[in-house]
Each structure stands twice: as C-alpha cells, then as structure tokens.
Scaffold this active site. Sequence first.
Site, PDB file in Angstrom:
ATOM      1  N   TYR A  49       0.845  -1.194   0.000  1.00 38.70           N
ATOM      2  CA  TYR A  49       0.000   0.000   0.000  1.00 38.70           C
ATOM      3  C   TYR A  49       0.888   1.254   0.000  1.00 38.70           C
ATOM      4  O   TYR A  49       0.673   2.183  -0.784  1.00 38.70           O
ATOM      5  CB  TYR A  49      -0.913  -0.028   1.227  1.00 38.70           C
ATOM      6  CG  TYR A  49      -1.801   1.175   1.350  1.00 38.70           C
ATOM      7  CD1 TYR A  49      -2.993   1.246   0.630  1.00 38.70           C
ATOM      8  CD2 TYR A  49      -1.449   2.243   2.169  1.00 38.70           C
ATOM      9  CE1 TYR A  49      -3.809   2.358   0.737  1.00 38.70           C
ATOM     10  CE2 TYR A  49      -2.262   3.355   2.283  1.00 38.70           C
ATOM     11  CZ  TYR A  49      -3.446   3.410   1.565  1.00 38.70           C
ATOM     12  OH  TYR A  49      -4.248   4.513   1.665  1.00 38.70           O
ATOM     13  N   ASP A  50       1.919   1.239   0.858  1.00 37.06           N
ATOM     14  CA  ASP A  50       2.818   2.389   0.922  1.00 37.06           C
ATOM     15  C   ASP A  50       3.517   2.611  -0.410  1.00 37.06           C
ATOM     16  O   ASP A  50       3.714   3.747  -0.836  1.00 37.06           O
ATOM     17  CB  ASP A  50       3.869   2.187   2.018  1.00 37.06           C
ATOM     18  CG  ASP A  50       3.256   2.334   3.394  1.00 37.06           C
ATOM     19  OD1 ASP A  50       2.095   2.792   3.476  1.00 37.06           O
ATOM     20  OD2 ASP A  50       3.911   1.972   4.386  1.00 37.06           O
ATOM     21  N   LEU A  96      -2.685  12.825  14.404  1.00 40.91           N
ATOM     22  CA  LEU A  96      -1.516  13.151  15.224  1.00 40.91           C
ATOM     23  C   LEU A  96      -0.227  12.969  14.443  1.00 40.91           C
ATOM     24  O   LEU A  96      -0.117  12.058  13.622  1.00 40.91           O
ATOM     25  CB  LEU A  96      -1.456  12.209  16.435  1.00 40.91           C
ATOM     26  CG  LEU A  96      -2.512  12.394  17.525  1.00 40.91           C
ATOM     27  CD1 LEU A  96      -2.524  11.185  18.450  1.00 40.91           C
ATOM     28  CD2 LEU A  96      -2.233  13.666  18.320  1.00 40.91           C
ATOM     29  N   GLU A 132      -1.010   9.383  27.554  1.00 37.34           N
ATOM     30  CA  GLU A 132      -2.162   8.473  27.484  1.00 37.34           C
ATOM     31  C   GLU A 132      -1.822   7.296  26.581  1.00 37.34           C
ATOM     32  O   GLU A 132      -1.208   7.488  25.530  1.00 37.34           O
ATOM     33  CB  GLU A 132      -3.368   9.201  26.857  1.00 37.34           C
ATOM     34  CG  GLU A 132      -3.784  10.436  27.592  1.00 37.34           C
ATOM     35  CD  GLU A 132      -4.727  11.320  26.757  1.00 37.34           C
ATOM     36  OE1 GLU A 132      -5.001  10.971  25.589  1.00 37.34           O
ATOM     37  OE2 GLU A 132      -5.157  12.355  27.278  1.00 37.34           O
ATOM     38  N   LYS A 134      -2.118   4.960  23.616  1.00 32.66           N
ATOM     39  CA  LYS A 134      -2.780   5.137  22.317  1.00 32.66           C
ATOM     40  C   LYS A 134      -3.354   3.787  21.901  1.00 32.66           C
ATOM     41  O   LYS A 134      -2.628   2.897  21.484  1.00 32.66           O
ATOM     42  CB  LYS A 134      -1.784   5.646  21.276  1.00 32.66           C
ATOM     43  CG  LYS A 134      -2.439   5.983  19.946  1.00 32.66           C
ATOM     44  CD  LYS A 134      -1.450   6.698  19.035  1.00 32.66           C
ATOM     45  CE  LYS A 134      -2.119   7.255  17.790  1.00 32.66           C
ATOM     46  NZ  LYS A 134      -2.632   6.258  16.883  1.00 32.66           N
ATOM     47  N   CYS A 425      -0.602 -20.420 -11.962  1.00 38.00           N
ATOM     48  CA  CYS A 425      -1.533 -19.973 -10.935  1.00 38.00           C
ATOM     49  C   CYS A 425      -2.116 -21.195 -10.208  1.00 38.00           C
ATOM     50  O   CYS A 425      -2.603 -22.117 -10.850  1.00 38.00           O
ATOM     51  CB  CYS A 425      -2.655 -19.178 -11.598  1.00 38.00           C
ATOM     52  SG  CYS A 425      -4.022 -18.821 -10.503  1.00 38.00           S
ATOM     53  N   CYS A 428      -5.973 -21.757 -11.169  1.00 36.05           N
ATOM     54  CA  CYS A 428      -6.493 -22.146 -12.488  1.00 36.05           C
ATOM     55  C   CYS A 428      -5.437 -22.713 -13.407  1.00 36.05           C
ATOM     56  O   CYS A 428      -5.717 -23.019 -14.560  1.00 36.05           O
ATOM     57  CB  CYS A 428      -7.169 -20.949 -13.150  1.00 36.05           C
ATOM     58  SG  CYS A 428      -5.998 -19.697 -13.698  1.00 36.05           S
ATOM     59  N   CYS A 449      -9.886 -17.762 -14.327  1.00 33.38           N
ATOM     60  CA  CYS A 449      -9.369 -17.953 -12.972  1.00 33.38           C
ATOM     61  C   CYS A 449     -10.475 -17.648 -11.960  1.00 33.38           C
ATOM     62  O   CYS A 449     -11.009 -16.539 -11.938  1.00 33.38           O
ATOM     63  CB  CYS A 449      -8.184 -17.021 -12.759  1.00 33.38           C
ATOM     64  SG  CYS A 449      -7.486 -17.175 -11.122  1.00 33.38           S
TER      65      CYS A 449
HETATM   66  S1  IVH Z   1      -5.869  12.634  20.510  1.00 36.72           S
HETATM   67  C1  IVH Z   1      -6.176  16.131  18.924  1.00 36.72           C
HETATM   68  N1  IVH Z   1      -5.553  10.682  22.217  1.00 36.72           N
HETATM   69  O1  IVH Z   1      -5.160   8.128  17.349  1.00 36.72           O
HETATM   70  C2  IVH Z   1      -5.636  14.886  18.421  1.00 36.72           C
HETATM   71  N2  IVH Z   1      -5.949  10.128  19.954  1.00 36.72           N
HETATM   72  O2  IVH Z   1      -3.402   9.060  15.251  1.00 36.72           O
HETATM   73  C3  IVH Z   1      -6.666  13.868  18.270  1.00 36.72           C
HETATM   74  N3  IVH Z   1      -6.057   7.735  19.513  1.00 36.72           N
HETATM   75  O3  IVH Z   1      -7.684   9.572  15.407  1.00 36.72           O
HETATM   76  C4  IVH Z   1      -6.366  12.575  18.827  1.00 36.72           C
HETATM   77  N4  IVH Z   1      -5.728   7.061  21.566  1.00 36.72           N
HETATM   78  O4  IVH Z   1      -8.310   7.634  16.932  1.00 36.72           O
HETATM   79  C5  IVH Z   1      -5.776  11.020  20.936  1.00 36.72           C
HETATM   80  N5  IVH Z   1      -5.267   9.063  23.828  1.00 36.72           N
HETATM   81  C6  IVH Z   1      -5.510   9.383  22.575  1.00 36.72           C
HETATM   82  C7  IVH Z   1      -5.694   8.417  21.569  1.00 36.72           C
HETATM   83  C8  IVH Z   1      -5.912   8.839  20.271  1.00 36.72           C
HETATM   84  C9  IVH Z   1      -5.949   6.688  20.331  1.00 36.72           C
HETATM   85  C10 IVH Z   1      -6.281   7.662  18.047  1.00 36.72           C
HETATM   86  C11 IVH Z   1      -7.422   8.509  17.568  1.00 36.72           C
HETATM   87  C12 IVH Z   1      -6.859   9.413  16.528  1.00 36.72           C
HETATM   88  C13 IVH Z   1      -5.596   8.718  16.162  1.00 36.72           C
HETATM   89  C14 IVH Z   1      -4.570   9.708  15.647  1.00 36.72           C
END
Ligand code: IVH
Length: 696
Positions: A49-50, A96, A132, A134, A425, A428, A449
């Site tokens: 994908y990248d 982010l 926090e 993630k 393949c 097929c 196929c």
């Molecule tokens: S803050 C203002 N806090 O990460 C910035 N996002 O990569 C908005 N996510 O779309 C996000 N844990 O779905 C924030 N403690 C956390 C998070 C968090 C998971 C996800 C969120 C966001 C994505 C961004």
Amino acid sequence: MSTSQGPSEMTPLEIMAVEKELAELADQIKAHDAAYYQNDAPNVSDADYDALRQRNDALEKLHPDLVRDDSPSKRVGAVAADGFGKVTHSQPMLSLGNAFSTDDMADFTDGVRRFLKELSDDEMLPLELVAEPKIDGLSISLRYEDRTFVQAATRGDGTTGEDVTANILTLKQLPKQLPADAPDVLEVRGEVYMSKPDFQKLNNMQEKAGDKVFANPRNAAAGSLRQLDVSVTAGRALSFFIYGVGDTSTPLSDTHWGVLQKLRDWGLPVNPKTQVCADGAAADAYYEDLNDSRAGLDYDLDGIVYKVDRLDWQDRLGAVSRAPRWAIARKFPAEQATTVLKEIDIQVGRTGSLTPVARLEPVTVGGVVVSNATLHNEDYISDKDIRIGDTVVVQRAGDVIPQVVRVVTDKRSTDAKPYTFPDTCPECDSRAVREEGEAKRHCSGGLVCPAQAIERLKHFVSRDAFDIEGLGGKHMETFLKDGLVKSPGEIFKLTEQDLAGRDGWGEQSAKNLLAAIEDRRTIALERFIYALGIPQVGQATAKLLAHRYGSLGAWRTAMIAAHVHGSEAYGDLVSIDGIGDAMARDLIAFFDEQHNLDVVAALEEQLDVQDFVAPDVSDSPFTGKTMVFTGALEAMSRGEAKARAEGLGAKVAGSVSKKTDYVVVGADAGSKAKRAAELGVTVLSEAEWLEMSGQS
Ligand code: IVH
C-alpha cells in the site's frame, strides 16, 4: 516509463501514460482504502500500500499539473460509507504527528518551547505533558445535550463522519445520562476497541460459522461498530476509552488533566494508565514502562499520546495540516516472536496478483495468536533466503498484516527446503507472468481464474464494455456465487427459467434483462476487445487494435502469430503507435492460454462481433495508408495529428518500415526521417501534410 523529465519535455503520449498511471493509482488506492476503512478488511500489505502511495506522490511531484482532483494525496482517512447518516463534526477530529525515538520526543518538546516564547526564555518553566495509552481502535465522538446522550459519530475524513448512534447505544460502558454539574453541551472524543481476548473469541466463532475472520482487533472493532444491523453490534464485545473533548458549552478546566478528571467523575471511561509527566525524562520513563508491560494488557496499543497539559497553551499552539502542535504520538516498535514456517501457500488476489503466505506454527505475538503471515512477493523470499522448515521472526504492528521479517539462520535445520515460486496460478493453472519492474507475478487466466472471475465479469458487463442494461456488478456477484454464470459466454445462455423464483427477479424484470442481453448480441469489435479485460488494454488500445486488424478473426490470428518474437506479426503489433513491448507481451500472453481462446470462441458462438468500420473518408489521400509522424509539429501536437490522420482513414504507426506510405517530418526529426529516406518512403513536410489533409 521514465519519470525523469518535466511535463514540458514530454510527448503527448508520455503525458497520457502518466495520466493513465495516476488514474490507475487513484483507483487502486481508493479500492484499498475502501477495503480497509469501509469494509474493515485490508487486502494488501502495508508495504504494498505504501509503495502505491509513494509512487503516486513521486509522480505528482514531477508532474504537479497532472494532479487529479480525486488524488489520494488530497484525502485524509476515508470518506463516510454509504448506508449511514452523515454527521458534520462541530469541531474537526484531528490526527496526530508521530515520534519514533527519544530524539523525536525532544524535537517535539523543543518545538513547543520555541513556539511559546516564555517557555524558551525561561528554561526553568516546566512543560507538563499528559501521557495516554494510544489504543488501536477507531475514534468516536459522543455528543450530550442537556446531559443526555444524543449522537455518536465516527471520525470519517475528520470533518464528516458516520452516524453510529444506534450502534453506540448497545455498548454497556456508555452513560446515557450525565450528572447535573455537566455542561449543557458536551462532546467527548475517544477510541472504541475490542480487547484481545474478545477478538480471539469472535474470530473463533466466525471461523466455526464459516464467516469472515478479522485480520486484527482494530478491524474487528470497526467491522462490529459499523453495522447497519444494530443487533450485530449488540452481539459483539466492544469497549471504549475517552481521551478528550470537542464542543463544550462551558470550559471544563484549565488543564487537560483537569478535563479528564471531570469526565471520569461523570462516569465516562478514562484510561486509568493516563498520567501527568512533569518533564521529558518522566515522559521517557512512562514510555519504557508501558512498552515493557503492554503485551500483558488486554488491548492493543500502538503507542503513547503526549499532550501539553495547559489548555491556554494548547489554544496558542493550534494545529498544522490537521494535526495539533500540542500533541504527538510516540509509536512502539512492532511486536515480534519466533516460530517455525511450516508451509508457503500462494494466494491469488481479485486482480490476479500472486502473494505468498507463510503458514506458521501458531505463536502469540503481542497477545494475539498468529498462524499466517505475509511474505509479500518472490524476491522477498529469495532475498531473505526464507525456506520451508526455517525458524523465522514474525512481526505484527497495530493494523498491519503480520509479516515474516527474517530467518533465524542459527536454527536452520539441514532439511529446510528452499522454495521455488510457482510460474503457474494455483487456482487455475494458467501461466503466472512477472512483468519487468513489477514485484508480483500475475495470473494470466483472467477470464477463467476463479479468484479473478468476479472482477472480470464485472468489467465485462460494465458501461464501456457490454453495458447490459439492468445487469450490474452486484448481479454478477450473485450469479457467480450461485454458479449461474461462471464465464462471460454464459451470460448469453441465460433463460427465463434460470431467473424464475430468484430474489429480486420478477417475471417482467427477467424479461427485460433477457431483452437487454439480446440487444448486445451484436457488438462492435473495439468494445468486444475492451470487454475481455486483457491487462493494459483499455478503451483507447482496444480501438487501435480494432482499427488495425479490422475483424475478430484477423485480430486473433495476428495475436497468435505474434507469439514468435521477431515475426512479422510481432513487428506489426508493436508498430502501432501507442502499443509498446509491455502491452504486446500482455496481449500475446492472453492468446497463449488455451482457456482464453476457449472463452473467446464461446463468445463468438453467441455473438455477432462486427468488423471495425473505418470512417467514410474514401476521398482522402490517406485512406488505407500507413503513416508515421516524427519530430515536433508546429500547428498541432503529435497526438492531434495522429487522431486527424486516423480520422482520414490512415493507420498511424510508431516506426518506419517498408510498409510505411508517408512519413510526416516536423522539426528536429531524427532517425525516422533518415530511415524513410533509406527506404524510399515518401516524406512530407508539415506544410504538405496540412495541405493534403485539407487543414491549411
Ligand atoms: S488525541 C487532537 N488521544 O489516534 C488529536 N488520539 O493518530 C486527536 N487515539 O484519530 C487525537 N488514543 O483515533 C488522541 N489518547 C488518545 C488516543 C488517540 C488513540 C487515536 C485517535 C486518533 C488517532 C490519531
């Protein structure tokens, strides 16, 4: 195709080639995005994908004037899917920026300090960050009005999401009512996820029931929440954490930490691992701690989000390109484990690409049992010398499909078997061909196929191909699934009895469909060629071929004869302006397969494929003549000249041969003009061409 030159130096044909590739990339990336975001089932590896995105970016950088309105580079995330109501977020849902090391984190805090002048002036002023976990799920926005839960929306593209209120109402953790001290309007933001044990349970159940197995907890969460049938969501174990606020009628606190405390007091689930870090060292210590303990958590983490705690500072810092300056995500390295590779199987994608998949001795990687992993392509296997029976390192990171990263060579046993990538393949038995410059082999049995059948059938009935009224892609899917139509020719054998009693087909609609099919029994040669879905053969090429060969019979004979490289037929084929070696290879590969010949023959029995009718230009001096254009023309582009010549009944070739009747020579003509002189071919100047063609 070379991409080293700017647009101004490019010929119209080269510009068309770039445009074509950008269009294809946009289509492919859109399809992958839809599979990932809307159907919750990624169908390519992250690396592939990248690579598509990088190719798109590189082409756009070189050709900024060719950037499409629907370019993938202009999109963030995915658009809301059809079927759900749309919700416009009162405040955008941002993404982010990422940090991958302590140095990146230092760059982030330095940047914040520089931006907030008093912080850079006074080194002693602390910059407190809230850390926090993630969670790897999907973001959600919950709206309360007068303390009552009223709406839930997904992030969508950040501006508009999907209305999933009914689905969120099935989550046990959701407070439907907030206490009296909560504000009149409160929007909270958080992440919905599926715990690792719940993910395993769900996949076991899905597998037993013969249903789709999810690639990872994130996809399972997304697939469970975004269900039009709410009872499906209700049956799935989903959890969520709240990590911030959107719209609020009154401010909740001066600090982010203060906000989170209030939310928690009101009954909203805030991750208990959230913590304030007094400085950079504390932030790094938090990272080390969580990285060490994350495999034991019952949810997937892909990092830590650090946020500037003071809200007045957050306000001043603002956001750049949809990511706040006041927050950053520090990513964890991918989780790895060691296991034994038992077998390599080949998966054939819907477009015919062959992907090797490692079957593994099941192993727990970051809390999830992995028994299959991608090996990307044949070079990946040979470059890393991966053998069957090897002990290998497997990695999974967040959403990514697990992959084999390397062999533990110390543990290689003497009976480890090198792998030979198949050249046919597995679905097929057609030849699997690898084009120059491509990483993957492709099955050449497009029309027979089973793995590709659905895409090919959809293409066959599509608007620019057979365009059968009332017969769309969805119908083809059901017809194929039920064994009613397995190959294109069978469409023309459908009867009223076949359709009688089928869901969605009444007597009248069945009659209409059969009439529409009848209507298409007579078809123009160029549409027929296009409908076959031969790789690289789009509408323009189909037309060139129809024009050159005139009839289905002549075209087929010529393509079969062109099999011999260096033959006259091959020379003829590549002399068509617009057809190069790569396209010729695909055409020849198609006719090399007996089953493709069978499909064409089966269609021929059912159809009247009409010979190409050249425009009525019998009084033109160029009718039936073969022409070559070379050098730069002043009055028109080469593309336009070519189109005009064809309009006057000429065949336009790309190279000069004995068969050429006229060579039109523009400025700076090179070897072609010389060759024309050698062969005694009539050479026309641009002025002569304009005059003879009635354009002067
Ligand atoms: S803050 C203002 N806090 O990460 C910035 N996002 O990569 C908005 N996510 O779309 C996000 N844990 O779905 C924030 N403690 C956390 C998070 C968090 C998971 C996800 C969120 C966001 C994505 C961004």
